[in-house]
Enzyme design. Structure first.
Site, PDB file in Angstrom:
ATOM      1  N   GLU A 180       0.823  -1.220   0.000  1.00 34.13           N
ATOM      2  CA  GLU A 180       0.000   0.000   0.000  1.00 34.13           C
ATOM      3  C   GLU A 180       0.853   1.264   0.000  1.00 34.13           C
ATOM      4  O   GLU A 180       1.249   1.744   1.058  1.00 34.13           O
ATOM      5  CB  GLU A 180      -0.944   0.012   1.222  1.00 34.13           C
ATOM      6  CG  GLU A 180      -1.809   1.270   1.257  1.00 34.13           C
ATOM      7  CD  GLU A 180      -2.787   1.319   2.431  1.00 34.13           C
ATOM      8  OE1 GLU A 180      -2.791   0.399   3.266  1.00 34.13           O
ATOM      9  OE2 GLU A 180      -3.542   2.298   2.505  1.00 34.13           O
ATOM     10  N   LYS A 222      -2.483  -2.107  -3.242  1.00 31.64           N
ATOM     11  CA  LYS A 222      -3.539  -1.237  -2.688  1.00 31.64           C
ATOM     12  C   LYS A 222      -3.124   0.213  -2.893  1.00 31.64           C
ATOM     13  O   LYS A 222      -2.496   0.825  -2.027  1.00 31.64           O
ATOM     14  CB  LYS A 222      -3.738  -1.556  -1.203  1.00 31.64           C
ATOM     15  CG  LYS A 222      -4.701  -0.626  -0.491  1.00 31.64           C
ATOM     16  CD  LYS A 222      -5.148  -1.206   0.830  1.00 31.64           C
ATOM     17  CE  LYS A 222      -5.981  -0.217   1.611  1.00 31.64           C
ATOM     18  NZ  LYS A 222      -6.720  -0.846   2.711  1.00 31.64           N
TER      19      LYS A 222
HETATM   20  P1  13P Z   1      -9.319   4.232   3.866  1.00 30.18           P
HETATM   21  O1  13P Z   1     -10.144   3.467   2.847  1.00 30.18           O
HETATM   22  O2  13P Z   1     -10.123   4.859   4.944  1.00 30.18           O
HETATM   23  O3  13P Z   1      -8.335   5.152   3.200  1.00 30.18           O
HETATM   24  O4  13P Z   1      -8.473   3.137   4.642  1.00 30.18           O
HETATM   25  C1  13P Z   1      -7.881   2.132   3.942  1.00 30.18           C
HETATM   26  C2  13P Z   1      -6.646   1.727   4.624  1.00 30.18           C
HETATM   27  O5  13P Z   1      -6.454   0.569   4.934  1.00 30.18           O
HETATM   28  C3  13P Z   1      -5.626   2.776   4.912  1.00 30.18           C
HETATM   29  O6  13P Z   1      -4.421   2.183   5.292  1.00 30.18           O
END
Ligand code: 13P
Length: 337
Positions: A180, A222
């Site tokens: 991510e 992600k």
């Molecule tokens: P949000 O969808 O609220 O951005 O959170 C996703 C997430 O896992 C952030 O690390």
């Protein structure tokens, strides 16, 4: 022992058509902010009650393939005495675990951050696997500031390398890494700036993943969607522009062997996050996008549920209905048509 086949199977199951991930891995500090917004104290009973409400929502497994948990939640049990991990597994939902330990300022570039948590990661992965987790998450944070020239080359290199080292540690111990790299929406920049930065970030991340020998078909990406800055002027057509710019940036940078791209919501409203995902899957040509495009939302799956709950047990059914409504809408938005 090699986990190659298991990693591939887990990554495919997480990105199954019509399903996405619920990010319920808010740290104690972050969940405290969410609870404060509905006037509820940040006590463990309330944190557990909120998670139980979500994980026991009737039928949510039709729309959700996996749930990301925080360490405390993985170690918690619901009212029935069953662990949350077991509760999820018995419904066919894969439990995952946040393994990063939050961000800190980079000394050489104090307006940017690196993510902590590599120390002891191998041992924690082994423990989490034994507790039933089959995937993990690590969030790197990048900032756009055109005047300051951010993100800097340092932030790109440092965050890409940490993501890759984390991914390699997870795969060696049977956990599918969710990679991510989140570029924050803060700023007044245009969508094209976010597109250019997203390409630079993803290029750096995939170079580092290759350098660390990460199995690309045993991971999930992600990313942020490509959006204008949160304080930029937007056109009436912004949702379609986001869908187009996002798929274009991903086609330029993400190898087709990655099975799933499951977006974060990053401060978009619930409706925006759903509509933009739907447009990506309906207006962008399937042959340009070889991966599943779906959701791994935190706020965009929980915001209206949290409001409907308000910390009161008599509101649990209404809160679950709000949560299920978002799950169903995002599930439909993730199906390519
Ligand atoms: P949000 O969808 O609220 O951005 O959170 C996703 C997430 O896992 C952030 O690390």
């Amino acid at each position: 022992m090699s986990f190659a086949d298991e990693l591939r199977a887990t990554a495919l199951a997480l990105s199954a058509p019509g399903k996405g991930i619920l990010a319920a891995d808010e740290s104690t500090g972050t969940i405290g902010k969410r609870l404060a917004s509905i006037g509820v104290e940040n006590a463990i009973e309330n944190r557990v009650a909120l998670r139980e409400l979500l994980f026991s929502a009737p039928g949510f497994e039709k729309y959700v393939s996996g749930v990301i948990l925080f360490d405390e939640t993985l170690r918690s049990t619901g009212k029935s005495g069953t662990s949350f991990a077991e509760m999820l597994r018995s419904r066919g939902v894969t439990p995952g675990i946040k393994v990063d330990a939050g961000t800190r300022a980079l000394d050489a570039s104090p307006n940017e951050t690196f993510t902590q948590g590599l120390d002891g990661l191998a041992e924690r992965c082994e423990e989490y696997y034994a507790m039933g987790a089959r995937f993990a998450k690590w969030r790197a944070v990048l900032t756009i500031d055109e005047a300051k020239g951010l993100p800097s080359a340092l932030a790109l290199a440092e965050n890409a390398n940490a993501l890759a080292r984390y991914a390699s540690a997870c795969q060696s111990r049977g956990l599918v890494p969710i990679v991510e790299p989140e570029i924050l929406m803060d700023g007044a920049h245009g969508i094209e700036v976010c597109g250019a930065v997203t390409r630079r970030v993803l290029d750096a991340v995939f170079s580092a993943l290759r350098l660390h020998g990460v199995q690309l078909d045993g991971m999930i990406l992600k990313p942020n969607m490509v959006t204008p800055g949160a304080s930029a002027k937007t056109s009436a057509n912004v949702d379609a522009e986001v869908a187009r710019a996002t798929v274009a940036a991903l086609c330029d940078t993400v190898p087709p062997s990655v099975p799933g791209i499951l977006f974060l919501s990053g401060g978009q409203s619930e409706e925006e996050a759903t509509e933009r995902l739907r447009l990506m899957n309906t207006t962008q040509k399937a042959d340009r996008a070889p991966w599943t495009l779906s959701f791994s939302y935190g706020r965009a799956l929980q915001a209206s549920c949290l409001k409907a709950w308000g910390g009161k047990s008599e509101n649990v059914s209404a809160a679950q209905a709000a949560f299920l409504d978002r799950c169903k809408s995002n599930s439909e938005a993730s199906i390519r048509r």
